[in-house]
Design an enzyme around this catalytic site. Sequence first.
Site, PDB file in Angstrom:
ATOM      1  N   THR A  30      52.838  11.482  53.034  1.00  0.00           N
ATOM      2  CA  THR A  30      53.837  12.532  52.814  1.00  0.00           C
ATOM      3  C   THR A  30      53.856  12.837  51.317  1.00  0.00           C
ATOM      4  O   THR A  30      54.254  11.992  50.509  1.00  0.00           O
ATOM      5  CB  THR A  30      55.237  12.095  53.263  1.00  0.00           C
ATOM      6  OG1 THR A  30      55.165  11.651  54.619  1.00  0.00           O
ATOM      7  CG2 THR A  30      56.225  13.248  53.157  1.00  0.00           C
ATOM      8  N   LYS A  49      57.244  18.472  57.530  1.00  0.00           N
ATOM      9  CA  LYS A  49      57.531  17.036  57.346  1.00  0.00           C
ATOM     10  C   LYS A  49      58.686  16.835  56.358  1.00  0.00           C
ATOM     11  O   LYS A  49      59.563  15.994  56.559  1.00  0.00           O
ATOM     12  CB  LYS A  49      56.265  16.318  56.840  1.00  0.00           C
ATOM     13  CG  LYS A  49      56.457  14.862  56.431  1.00  0.00           C
ATOM     14  CD  LYS A  49      56.836  13.973  57.596  1.00  0.00           C
ATOM     15  CE  LYS A  49      57.060  12.535  57.117  1.00  0.00           C
ATOM     16  NZ  LYS A  49      57.574  11.674  58.178  1.00  0.00           N
TER      17      LYS A  49
HETATM   18  P1  NAP Z   1      54.003   1.386  52.177  1.00  0.00           P
HETATM   19  O1  NAP Z   1      54.026   0.328  53.217  1.00  0.00           O
HETATM   20  O2  NAP Z   1      54.903   1.250  51.000  1.00  0.00           O
HETATM   21  O3  NAP Z   1      52.488   1.568  51.679  1.00  0.00           O
HETATM   22  C1  NAP Z   1      52.188   2.422  50.600  1.00  0.00           C
HETATM   23  C2  NAP Z   1      50.678   2.494  50.441  1.00  0.00           C
HETATM   24  O4  NAP Z   1      50.371   3.295  49.287  1.00  0.00           O
HETATM   25  C3  NAP Z   1      50.021   1.128  50.196  1.00  0.00           C
HETATM   26  O5  NAP Z   1      48.736   1.139  50.747  1.00  0.00           O
HETATM   27  C4  NAP Z   1      49.960   1.090  48.659  1.00  0.00           C
HETATM   28  O6  NAP Z   1      49.001   0.175  48.158  1.00  0.00           O
HETATM   29  C5  NAP Z   1      49.560   2.521  48.387  1.00  0.00           C
HETATM   30  N1  NAP Z   1      49.838   2.939  46.999  1.00  0.00           N
HETATM   31  C6  NAP Z   1      51.048   3.060  46.399  1.00  0.00           C
HETATM   32  N2  NAP Z   1      50.891   3.492  45.129  1.00  0.00           N
HETATM   33  C7  NAP Z   1      49.559   3.628  44.921  1.00  0.00           C
HETATM   34  C8  NAP Z   1      48.771   4.061  43.823  1.00  0.00           C
HETATM   35  N3  NAP Z   1      49.331   4.451  42.652  1.00  0.00           N
HETATM   36  N4  NAP Z   1      47.426   4.095  43.976  1.00  0.00           N
HETATM   37  C9  NAP Z   1      46.854   3.736  45.155  1.00  0.00           C
HETATM   38  N5  NAP Z   1      47.535   3.315  46.234  1.00  0.00           N
HETATM   39  C10 NAP Z   1      48.889   3.275  46.117  1.00  0.00           C
HETATM   40  O7  NAP Z   1      54.321   2.816  52.802  1.00  0.00           O
HETATM   41  P2  NAP Z   1      54.174   3.333  54.312  1.00  0.00           P
HETATM   42  O8  NAP Z   1      55.475   3.113  54.988  1.00  0.00           O
HETATM   43  O9  NAP Z   1      52.909   2.840  54.904  1.00  0.00           O
HETATM   44  O10 NAP Z   1      54.082   4.910  54.015  1.00  0.00           O
HETATM   45  C11 NAP Z   1      52.854   5.530  53.641  1.00  0.00           C
HETATM   46  C12 NAP Z   1      53.064   7.030  53.677  1.00  0.00           C
HETATM   47  O11 NAP Z   1      53.467   7.415  55.008  1.00  0.00           O
HETATM   48  C13 NAP Z   1      54.170   7.525  52.747  1.00  0.00           C
HETATM   49  O12 NAP Z   1      53.813   8.773  52.217  1.00  0.00           O
HETATM   50  C14 NAP Z   1      55.383   7.634  53.681  1.00  0.00           C
HETATM   51  O13 NAP Z   1      56.327   8.562  53.179  1.00  0.00           O
HETATM   52  C15 NAP Z   1      54.716   8.083  54.977  1.00  0.00           C
HETATM   53  N6  NAP Z   1      55.410   7.739  56.247  1.00  0.00           N
HETATM   54  C16 NAP Z   1      55.969   6.510  56.442  1.00  0.00           C
HETATM   55  C17 NAP Z   1      56.589   6.218  57.663  1.00  0.00           C
HETATM   56  C18 NAP Z   1      57.239   4.866  57.939  1.00  0.00           C
HETATM   57  O14 NAP Z   1      57.979   4.740  58.940  1.00  0.00           O
HETATM   58  N7  NAP Z   1      57.002   3.834  57.139  1.00  0.00           N
HETATM   59  C19 NAP Z   1      56.599   7.176  58.676  1.00  0.00           C
HETATM   60  C20 NAP Z   1      55.987   8.409  58.454  1.00  0.00           C
HETATM   61  C21 NAP Z   1      55.389   8.683  57.243  1.00  0.00           C
HETATM   62  P3  NAP Z   1      49.384  -1.399  48.025  1.00  0.00           P
HETATM   63  O15 NAP Z   1      49.267  -1.960  49.408  1.00  0.00           O
HETATM   64  O16 NAP Z   1      48.383  -1.950  47.092  1.00  0.00           O
HETATM   65  O17 NAP Z   1      50.800  -1.442  47.488  1.00  0.00           O
END
Ligand code: NAP
Length: 293
Positions: A96, A171
């Site tokens: 997102t 979104k």
């Molecule tokens: P998350 O668990 O916090 O994971 C974030 C990911 O981004 C990890 O792989 C992290 O790497 C990586 N990352 C963060 N900063 C970075 C950087 N500067 N360079 C490279 N990689 C980086 O988040 P998530 O819940 O999976 O969400 C991921 C995306 O999906 C977001 O955009 C979120 O808004 C969206 N989303 C989430 C949900 C939900 O229910 N969680 C639902 C729909 C959409 P590391 O592992 O090394 O930290």
Amino acid sequence: MTRVAFIGLGRMGHGMAGRYLDAGFTVTLWNRSKTKAEDLIARGAKWATSPEDAAIDADAVVTMVADDEASRAVWLGPKGAAKTMKSGTIAIECSTVSYDHAREMGRELNARGLIYIDCPVTGLPDAATAGKLTLLVGANAADLERAQPFLAPIGSTIRHFGAVGSGTVYKLINNLMGAIQIAGLAEGLAIAEQAGLDMKLVLESIQAGVAASPQVQRHSKRMVARDFSGATFTAALRHKDAAYAVKLAESLLANKPPVSRAAVEAYAQAKATMPDEDEGRMIELVSRPKKPS
Ligand code: NAP
């Protein structure tokens, strides 16, 4: 075999990458921290040393990272995937991101001969693991058709909103409305608690009432019980989505949207104190009783 490079193995990306393995794709992975990839490597995925390395020979590159900054780094950074993607390769942005960022990535990657679609998702991490996400797509129709084989393993529903950026618009409004509902719910429950209402009855009434969206249904149980185990969506991510949505709103609407701005402010406070905690812990910020005067 069809080759996919998957970048970003957080709560969502880890399950999504596993779906490509289940579907028989050749999968190459990169994540900022390698530990999250270990079990997927044991299941047959290849580890890449950078996004650039992951994208070599890929038919499609899928990203699922936190925000604009992370997305820019993995596509266009010094070791970004765009460096090695062959002309005509499909870039699928599931993260997102902001509307401006999605459009900018579209322009930048198209200029390199690549296809870019924005494809943010709805659904929690369990839906990601099960391949049952809803995919909110912005792409021209021909590009979407080419991307279909790479969308099938991760999504059960595709909603095509129009050109690049349009999936992201939807979104962001979806998550902005969620932010408003969750922040409003936290305040409503806090008032009920401090007024001494029977919270079992309050919960039962909310669940049966007209304001009970799925978001409210889910968070009301967790907030009343103060049970925030298994964080699925963090306060920092909710703040990011609401802030991106308000920026978009302010570029389109004559009047600044007061309710949306209040939700951003509420989540800015949650992010400042508990960035990696479940978004529902917002109630802890608002439920402190007023000191008697
Ligand atoms: P998350 O668990 O916090 O994971 C974030 C990911 O981004 C990890 O792989 C992290 O790497 C990586 N990352 C963060 N900063 C970075 C950087 N500067 N360079 C490279 N990689 C980086 O988040 P998530 O819940 O999976 O969400 C991921 C995306 O999906 C977001 O955009 C979120 O808004 C969206 N989303 C989430 C949900 C939900 O229910 N969680 C639902 C729909 C959409 P590391 O592992 O090394 O930290």
